[in-house]
Design an enzyme around this catalytic site. Structure first.
Site, PDB file in Angstrom:
ATOM      1  N   ASP A  28      18.412  28.828   0.911  1.00 40.70           N
ATOM      2  CA  ASP A  28      18.611  29.159   2.348  1.00 40.70           C
ATOM      3  C   ASP A  28      18.504  27.986   3.187  1.00 40.70           C
ATOM      4  O   ASP A  28      18.802  27.919   4.095  1.00 40.70           O
ATOM      5  CB  ASP A  28      17.587  30.254   2.632  1.00 40.70           C
ATOM      6  CG  ASP A  28      16.217  29.917   2.707  1.00 40.70           C
ATOM      7  OD1 ASP A  28      15.818  29.261   1.733  1.00 40.70           O
ATOM      8  OD2 ASP A  28      15.559  29.541   3.653  1.00 40.70           O
ATOM      9  N   ASP A  45      16.712  29.593  -5.370  1.00 37.08           N
ATOM     10  CA  ASP A  45      15.490  29.185  -4.595  1.00 37.08           C
ATOM     11  C   ASP A  45      14.593  30.376  -4.506  1.00 37.08           C
ATOM     12  O   ASP A  45      14.724  31.744  -4.788  1.00 37.08           O
ATOM     13  CB  ASP A  45      16.115  28.841  -3.275  1.00 37.08           C
ATOM     14  CG  ASP A  45      15.044  28.407  -2.424  1.00 37.08           C
ATOM     15  OD1 ASP A  45      14.084  27.610  -2.628  1.00 37.08           O
ATOM     16  OD2 ASP A  45      15.133  28.849  -0.922  1.00 37.08           O
ATOM     17  N   ASP A  96      11.483  30.646  -1.681  1.00 35.96           N
ATOM     18  CA  ASP A  96      10.976  30.895  -0.305  1.00 35.96           C
ATOM     19  C   ASP A  96      12.675  31.025   0.841  1.00 35.96           C
ATOM     20  O   ASP A  96      13.282  30.319   0.560  1.00 35.96           O
ATOM     21  CB  ASP A  96      10.244  29.937   0.326  1.00 35.96           C
ATOM     22  CG  ASP A  96       8.956  29.982  -0.027  1.00 35.96           C
ATOM     23  OD1 ASP A  96       8.026  30.894   0.241  1.00 35.96           O
ATOM     24  OD2 ASP A  96       8.684  28.998  -1.134  1.00 35.96           O
TER      25      ASP A  96
END
Length: 270
Positions: free
Chosen positions: A214, A31, A33
């Site tokens: 996240d 991922d 961000d």
């Protein structure tokens, strides 16, 4: 709903984790961000640190690497700026990689006019809510509400829900202080990882797909890889339901984990 559980920290359990890597061809799915860069108040400021960029360059020399993000594909490519890796933007609706290989979900392309209409309606609905901001991506409309007063946060969601009620072929996704209006199709980051594994010829049992993320949208990938690969959630001090196998505290621990993959004994190259 998965029960709340304490996921072991990856760096503290490195020997155990490393044993799961032995004899396997590792493929990395990352991922952006909150994983490769910290979450920042303004999304356009989420830039790779020089240390992380250096790590990614070295990582891509040893392993297949794909960046899988909710970001629009051109924005994602511009932020990362690395050759030799795959990019999956808009939660996997838009994929591009080395050698001209690319993929766009045809059913998603058919819904672009409906997304255009929803974007116009959202803009009208948020005209009176200070701090609400729209970000149009090719296959979704992101509604950022990080700068909206807390007392008006519920109003933001009501506007989104009202627009979606008029567009049943679209759905609402969620993230950290953001709603995503996107095609209501069975496609997400986990399905994108499956496509990438096929495209890269990495479907064999000797391959270990590793996904780092996240956000709640990354849970789709953790679930798809459950029992098949390895999921690492970047969670800070937060404890939440997750299908991930291990946890990393922050972006710096992500970088340290990737560095260990680069230098580990017996690391399998491309």
């Amino acid at each position: 709903m998965r029960p709340m559980r304490e996921v072991p920290l990856a760096l503290a359990r490195w020997e155990e984790l490393s044993r799961r890597l032995e004899g396997r061809r590792v493929a990395l799915f990352l991922d952006y961000d909150g994983t490769l860069t910290p979450i920042v108040p303004n999304p356009e400021d989420a830039r790779l640190s020089e240390a992380m960029r250096t790590t990614l360059v070295a990582l891509a020399r040893h392993y297949p690497v794909a960046i899988v993000s909710g970001r629009d594909l051109p924005v994602l490519k511009g932020f990362v700026g690395l050759e030799g890796v795959f990019y999956a933007g808009s939660h996997g609706f838009d994929i591009e990689g080395p050698g001209g290989r690319s993929f766009q979900l045809e059913e998603g392309k058919a819904l672009l006019p409906e997304l255009d209409a929803a974007e116009r309606e959202l803009a009208a609905g948020f005209a009176g809510i200070p701090g609400a901001r729209l970000e149009r991506k090719r296959f979704s409309v992101a509604v950022h509400w990080r700068h909206v007063e807390e007392v008006r946060a519920a109003e933001v969601e009501r506007v989104v829900d009202a627009v979606l009620a008029r567009h049943p072929r679209l759905r609402k996704g969620g993230g950290k202080k953001v709603f995503e209006v996107q095609p209501a199709l069975d496609w997400h980051k986990g399905r994108a990882v499956h496509w990438l594994l096929r495209a890269l010829g990495l479907e064999g049992g000797d391959v270990l797909p590793v996904f780092l993320g996240d956000d709640l949208t990354d849970e789709d990938a953790f679930q798809v890889l459950e029992g098949r690969g390895l999921g690492l959630v970047v969670r800070g001090e937060e404890v939440r339901p997750t299908a991930a196998d291990f946890a990393l505290r922050d972006v710096e621990e992500v970088r340290q984990f990737l560095e260990r993959l680069i230098t580990r004994t017996g690391g399998t190259a491309r």
